[in-house]
Design a protein around this motif. Structure first.
Motif: not given
Length: 165
Positions: A48, A52, A75, A86, A90
């Protein structure tokens, strides 16, 4: 073929995003809570965080800095599907920002702080390379070790892996 200065400076972004996508796509749903050591992040938290880092690249180019004393979006994926969704979002945001980024933008100052304490102010180009791209590569390498320790076949990065040629 003539390349613009922005592409010469950061032309490996496409390659690094593709390698990162491939590495993240290997994170198994049953390994999101796995961690190699009690002081280490779980595989889900590490993956995650890698996602990010695309947000950090956007913020580097769009803002004047980040104050770590303020909350920022993080995230918290708990499945492969959520992680990749995600990443996809992004990456779309980052590509839109990169398309409108100019050399002048890259020369603008960017500051990392925590409240009144300033850690540094550097040109956006330096921050993008160090905290966006190099930082992403660093954590992606960590993720490859996590995957290897769980017997997950590794994709190629800078040439074939021991699992794929």
């Amino acid at each position: 073929m003539t390349l613009d200065p922005l592409h010469l400076a950061f032309g490996d972004t496409d390659y690094e995003l593709a390698v990162t996508r491939n590495m993240l796509s290997r994170v198994p749903d049953d390994c999101f809570d796995w961690q190699p050591h009690e002081k280490s992040w779980t595989m889900g938290k590490l993956a995650s965080h890698i996602v990010d880092l695309l947000w950090w690249q956007v913020v580097t180019l769009e803002e004047d800095g980040v104050d770590l004393a303020q909350p920022w979006p993080q995230t918290e994926a708990t499945s492969q599907k959520a992680l990749m969704a995600s990443f996809d979002e992004k990456e779309r945001q980052l590509r839109k920002v990169l398309d409108r980024t100019t050399l002048d933008t890259l020369g603008e100052p960017w500051t990392l702080s925590y409240g009144d304490q300033t850690y540094f102010t550097e040109p956006k180009a330096t921050v993008l390379r160090r905290f966006g791209i190099s930082h992403l590569i660093h954590h992606r390498a960590q993720l490859s070790i996590y995957l290897r320790m769980n017997n997950v076949p590794l994709p190629p990065s800078y040439g074939p892996s021991a699992d794929e040629s």
